[in-house]
Design a protein around this motif. Sequence first.
Motif, mmCIF file in Angstrom:
data_model
loop_
_atom_site.group_PDB
_atom_site.id
_atom_site.type_symbol
_atom_site.label_atom_id
_atom_site.label_comp_id
_atom_site.label_asym_id
_atom_site.label_seq_id
_atom_site.Cartn_x
_atom_site.Cartn_y
_atom_site.Cartn_z
ATOM 1 N N LEU A 141 0.941 -0.808 -0.057
ATOM 2 C CA LEU A 141 0.091 -0.136 -0.141
ATOM 3 C C LEU A 141 0.835 1.384 0.064
ATOM 4 O O LEU A 141 2.035 1.598 0.626
ATOM 5 C CB LEU A 141 -0.326 0.312 1.252
ATOM 6 C CG LEU A 141 -2.355 -1.025 1.482
ATOM 7 C CD1 LEU A 141 -2.536 -1.054 2.655
ATOM 8 C CD2 LEU A 141 -2.610 -0.570 -0.165
ATOM 9 N N VAL A 142 0.579 2.533 -0.058
ATOM 10 C CA VAL A 142 1.470 3.939 -0.657
ATOM 11 C C VAL A 142 0.646 4.466 0.644
ATOM 12 O O VAL A 142 -0.523 4.523 0.970
ATOM 13 C CB VAL A 142 1.566 4.541 -1.741
ATOM 14 C CG1 VAL A 142 1.356 6.107 -1.543
ATOM 15 C CG2 VAL A 142 1.509 3.585 -2.908
ATOM 16 N N LYS A 143 1.623 4.905 1.916
ATOM 17 C CA LYS A 143 1.267 5.033 3.117
ATOM 18 C C LYS A 143 1.476 7.153 3.109
ATOM 19 O O LYS A 143 1.969 7.080 2.480
ATOM 20 C CB LYS A 143 1.857 4.615 4.378
ATOM 21 C CG LYS A 143 0.801 5.416 5.700
ATOM 22 C CD LYS A 143 1.299 4.455 6.598
ATOM 23 C CE LYS A 143 2.626 5.124 6.461
ATOM 24 N NZ LYS A 143 2.937 6.252 7.594
ATOM 25 N N VAL B 285 -3.112 4.101 1.045
ATOM 26 C CA VAL B 285 -3.393 4.114 -1.279
ATOM 27 C C VAL B 285 -3.142 2.594 -1.787
ATOM 28 O O VAL B 285 -2.247 2.134 -1.809
ATOM 29 C CB VAL B 285 -2.620 5.132 -2.267
ATOM 30 C CG1 VAL B 285 -3.914 5.376 -3.269
ATOM 31 C CG2 VAL B 285 -3.268 6.356 -1.126
ATOM 32 N N ALA B 286 -4.601 1.988 -2.238
ATOM 33 C CA ALA B 286 -4.355 0.441 -3.070
ATOM 34 C C ALA B 286 -4.223 0.752 -3.815
ATOM 35 O O ALA B 286 -3.898 1.415 -5.172
ATOM 36 C CB ALA B 286 -6.088 -0.420 -2.550
ATOM 37 N N ASN C 166 -3.471 8.625 -5.708
ATOM 38 C CA ASN C 166 -4.863 8.324 -6.604
ATOM 39 C C ASN C 166 -5.652 8.954 -5.837
ATOM 40 O O ASN C 166 -6.075 7.402 -4.546
ATOM 41 C CB ASN C 166 -4.543 7.240 -6.996
ATOM 42 C CG ASN C 166 -5.991 6.276 -7.901
ATOM 43 O OD1 ASN C 166 -6.630 6.447 -7.946
ATOM 44 N ND2 ASN C 166 -5.133 5.168 -8.838
ATOM 45 N N PRO C 167 -6.800 9.173 -5.276
ATOM 46 C CA PRO C 167 -7.589 9.921 -4.450
ATOM 47 C C PRO C 167 -9.246 8.582 -4.618
ATOM 48 O O PRO C 167 -9.439 8.434 -3.864
ATOM 49 C CB PRO C 167 -8.174 11.242 -4.941
ATOM 50 C CG PRO C 167 -6.907 11.549 -5.538
ATOM 51 C CD PRO C 167 -6.391 10.711 -6.557
#
Length: 162
Positions: free
Chosen positions: A53-55, A136-137, A119-120
């Motif tokens: 995941l992006v955190k 962000v997945a 990526n909202p």
Amino acid sequence: MRAKNFSQARPMTRYLPIRKEEFDLRTHIETSGHSVDTCYHIILTEKMCKGYLVKMGGKIKSWKKRWFVFDRLKRKYITNTMPFPPLDKHETKLKGLIYFQAIEEVYYDHLRSATKSPNPALTFCVKTYDRLYYMVAPSAEAMRIWMDGIVTGAEGYTQFLN
């Protein structure tokens, strides 16, 4: 300011925490309608969910790709900085963790409050007592699996069980 009436309130998530020892996370996610076999972004077992995941950082508001492990046996959600999925506990460099007891809510960022997200549309939030984590997945299906999986372990809002 009036006090919240917890008897009328409800969490924004679909499922309440599940504490049963024999609980099978993978079966639960599959029977909830998720396509686990076609979502190659996640490794899902009966007790764990793993993947990238992006955190967003806590102090420095930058976005970093991290390897996450949601572990129902250890009752915590951990992240590390490994560039690839670690093979065992000796290969991990622990970067942070969230105990299940601290998780109050898990929800889709429908307000787009993470406006600087990479990526909202794939951003979701994990709310704890002391912090709001933006994640962000890699895909919409991965986001839904992560959210449903985390909620099964969340214990911070157990007042809703009464």
